[in-house]
Design a protein around this motif. Structure first.
Motif, mmCIF file in Angstrom:
data_model
loop_
_atom_site.group_PDB
_atom_site.id
_atom_site.type_symbol
_atom_site.label_atom_id
_atom_site.label_comp_id
_atom_site.label_asym_id
_atom_site.label_seq_id
_atom_site.Cartn_x
_atom_site.Cartn_y
_atom_site.Cartn_z
ATOM 1 N N GLN A 4 -14.147 10.370 -5.752
ATOM 2 C CA GLN A 4 -15.563 9.593 -6.206
ATOM 3 C C GLN A 4 -14.540 9.555 -7.634
ATOM 4 O OE1 GLN A 4 -18.359 8.520 -6.857
ATOM 5 N NE2 GLN A 4 -19.016 10.610 -6.021
ATOM 6 N N PRO A 5 -14.101 8.078 -7.600
ATOM 7 C CA PRO A 5 -12.869 8.014 -8.542
ATOM 8 C C PRO A 5 -14.412 7.370 -10.401
ATOM 9 C CG PRO A 5 -13.497 6.142 -6.706
ATOM 10 C CD PRO A 5 -14.460 7.295 -6.174
ATOM 11 N N ASP A 6 -15.612 7.870 -9.643
ATOM 12 C CA ASP A 6 -16.099 7.783 -10.849
ATOM 13 C C ASP A 6 -16.436 8.915 -12.273
ATOM 14 O OD1 ASP A 6 -17.756 6.376 -8.917
ATOM 15 O OD2 ASP A 6 -16.386 5.337 -10.220
ATOM 16 N N HIS A 33 -18.400 1.837 -3.178
ATOM 17 C CA HIS A 33 -19.733 2.895 -2.377
ATOM 18 C C HIS A 33 -21.273 1.906 -1.521
ATOM 19 C CE1 HIS A 33 -18.516 6.097 -5.155
ATOM 20 N NE2 HIS A 33 -18.521 5.359 -5.995
ATOM 21 N N GLU A 53 -25.141 3.441 -9.107
ATOM 22 C CA GLU A 53 -23.707 2.824 -9.181
ATOM 23 C C GLU A 53 -23.632 1.493 -7.707
ATOM 24 O OE1 GLU A 53 -20.484 4.578 -9.037
ATOM 25 O OE2 GLU A 53 -19.414 3.123 -9.055
ATOM 26 N N ASN A 99 -22.623 -2.450 -8.469
ATOM 27 C CA ASN A 99 -21.410 -2.698 -7.919
ATOM 28 C C ASN A 99 -21.288 -3.908 -6.818
ATOM 29 O OD1 ASN A 99 -20.220 -0.106 -9.088
ATOM 30 N ND2 ASN A 99 -19.976 0.846 -7.015
ATOM 31 N N HIS A 114 -16.449 -0.605 -9.883
ATOM 32 C CA HIS A 114 -17.258 0.628 -9.518
ATOM 33 C C HIS A 114 -17.910 1.022 -11.828
ATOM 34 C CE1 HIS A 114 -15.994 3.276 -6.565
ATOM 35 N NE2 HIS A 114 -14.963 1.815 -6.378
ATOM 36 N N CYS A 115 -18.561 1.896 -11.392
ATOM 37 C CA CYS A 115 -18.909 2.347 -12.827
ATOM 38 C C CYS A 115 -18.516 3.438 -12.735
ATOM 39 C CB CYS A 115 -20.524 2.503 -13.296
ATOM 40 S SG CYS A 115 -20.797 0.949 -12.172
#
Ligand SMILES: [Zn+2]
Length: 501
Positions: A281-283, A321, A336, A340, A389-390
């Motif tokens: 979950q990079p965010d 995602h 998100e 994106n 991404h956000c």
């Protein structure tokens, strides 16, 4: 870098002292049925490495030279276009020029007399070791006398702990990664052992999966091997604390695991899979992100093969995602995945309007496995991969743009820098700088790791901050971000360059 490495780090130290080390020679390199076989005059240790710009597979053979009769194959295979040999002091390095996107795997014992390189079998071997009882390979008949450096080698020593007779001992440790990202630890034993496996999170920043093998012996007791580019397991260590054979896996979080034991051959298998919550979950920052890095040099670092007109480069845009994987959610419910995708489509349209070829990794509300997102890059080279991404952070006050590059890659860092500046200039967001994805995951983001071309991940703004969320909801803002990314790509590609490496 995803090359199977079948090196026996585990018993390497033992091998150095117990096996004689005649100078080996590369006797033959044959290409048959898409596989390459490397034949040596005697066994030696080796290292496998994959490098980029250009993509090459390097096999460094220790204590080795090349036979005067060796002729390098002119034939190629689906995965490589040519091979060269560098004779270095006491070692030979074979360099295979790889077909873009190929992932060959190297198979061989440690030390090896024969190495086989295949186009890839869908599994990656990170560590292996011969049984400790493996007899020393006979010295080759024609091998020259040991060189001076060999004569000065340390005296032969016995490892500190020999297996007591009758006690089961660990003969090999492999860690394999399946394409779905799950992994399997395979422990070979001389006799059955009932393992005790448990998750240890006494230090929440360093979660570990512990495999105890009561009654068994690991020799040498302490060693460490590093599976490369694995999201789940970053390191594997062994030890004998309190006399119990222990294998410790440094894991990426509360992983799930399943233990199996097998007889004939005796094996303990530990299947490791991602935590039920999405692994990557990079965010979701748990801590405030560290300070941005200092500005980089003014001239970009670029691969020599990159054209200097943006129109000659294909841009692969990856909207993060999708489908069931919605990504982060804003306080008013903005998703998100939708932001994106919309920014990615706008970026594609901006680029195409400028005459630049642009592709999307997804163009609808579907989830695409992380590791297959950059796959198209290899077919459209020269290419650049941009993931969109956000961001999100439990500390809701954070706002602004961050651009991530992979680990310490200087090319990707330079690209990230150009895009970060251009997005903040076009969209007016807070410039939070460029960051290595290694600060979020020890092995970085899977999408960036997988890309075989310069790749970055843009965290456009913080969707869980109410003000940033309002921006992200606005079509005008999304358009500015798209224009900013396109500007950054052009600035990077068309600026005078500093040499890569
Ligand atoms: Zn995301």
């Amino acid at each position: 870098m995803r090359v199977a490495i079948s090196i026996g780090l585990f018993f390497l130290a033992l091998g150095r002292y117990c096996w004689p080390q005649p100078l080996a020679a590369v006797a033959n390199i044959a290409v048959r049925s898409n596989e390459v076989t490397i034949q040596l005059s005697s066994s030696t240790t080796y290292a496998v490495q994959r490098v980029r710009y250009p993509d090459q597979l390097l096999i460094t053979l220790d204590n080795c030279t090349i036979s005067p009769r060796l002729s390098l194959p002119r034939a190629s295979a689906s995965w490589f276009t040519g091979v060269q040999a560098d004779v270095m002091q006491g070692a030979v390095r074979l360099r295979f020029a790889l077909t873009p996107g190929s992932r060959p795997e190297v198979f061989g014992a440690t030390p090896a007399r024969t190495l086989t390189i295949t186009p890839g079998r869908g599994e990656r071997v990170y560590g292996s070791a011969p049984p400790p009882s493996l007899p020393a390979p006979p010295p080759a008949q024609a091998s020259p006398p040991p060189r001076e450096s060999d004569r000065q080698a340390p005296p032969v020593t016995q490892p500190s702990s020999r297996p007591p007779s009758g006690a089961p001992s660990v003969t090999e440790i492999h860690y394999r990664v399946a394409d779905d990202g799950s992994g399997q630890l395979q422990v070979g034993l001389t006799a059955p052992v009932r393992p005790n496996v448990f998750f240890l999170a006494t230090d929440p920043r360093r979660p570990r999966l512990v495999v105890d093998l009561p009654g068994a012996v690991i020799s040498p007791p302490e060693s460490s091997l590093t599976p490369q580019s694995n999201d789940l397991v970053s390191r594997i260590r062994t030890g004998m604390p309190g006399g119990v054979a222990r294998i410790v896996l440094d894991v990426a979080g509360k992983v799930r695991y399943k233990v199996e034991t097998q007889l004939n051959p005796c094996q303990v298998l530990v299947n490791v899979s991602p935590p039920t919550a999405a692994l990557e979950q990079p965010d979701a920052h748990m801590e405030p992100a560290p300070e941005p890095e200092a500005p980089s040099a003014s001239s970009p670092v670029r691969p020599a093969s990159l054209p200097n007109r943006l129109e000659d480069v294909t841009i692969v845009v990856d909207p993060g995602h999708g489908g069931k994987a919605a990504g982060a959610r804003g306080p008013s419910g903005l998703l998100e995945k939708d932001v994106n995708l919309d920014i990615a489509r706008r970026l594609r349209d901006v680029l195409q309007a400028e005459g630049v070829r642009a592709l999307l990794s997804r163009d609808s509300d579907v989830d695409v496995p992380l590791r297959s997102r950059p796959s198209v890059c290899s077919q459209v080279q020269p290419a650049i991969f941009v993931s969109i991404h956000c961001n999100s952070n439990p500390a809701r006050r954070l706002r602004g743009t961050e651009t991530y590059y992979h680990l310490r890659d200087p090319v990707c860092r330079s690209l990230a820098w150009a895009i970060e500046q251009a997005v903040c200039a076009a969209a007016g967001t807070v410039n939070r700088g460029v960051r290595s994805d290694g600060i979020r995951f020890r092995s970085g983001f899977a999408v960036l790791d997988e890309a075989s071309v310069p790749a970055v991940l843009v965290e456009v703004a913080y969707i869980n901050n109410p003000e940033d969320e309002a921006l992200l909801a606005s079509p005008e803002f999304r358009q500015r971000v798209a224009v900013g990314i396109a500007n950054g790509l052009r600035a990077y590609v068309e600026a005078p360059s500093a040499a890569a490496n």
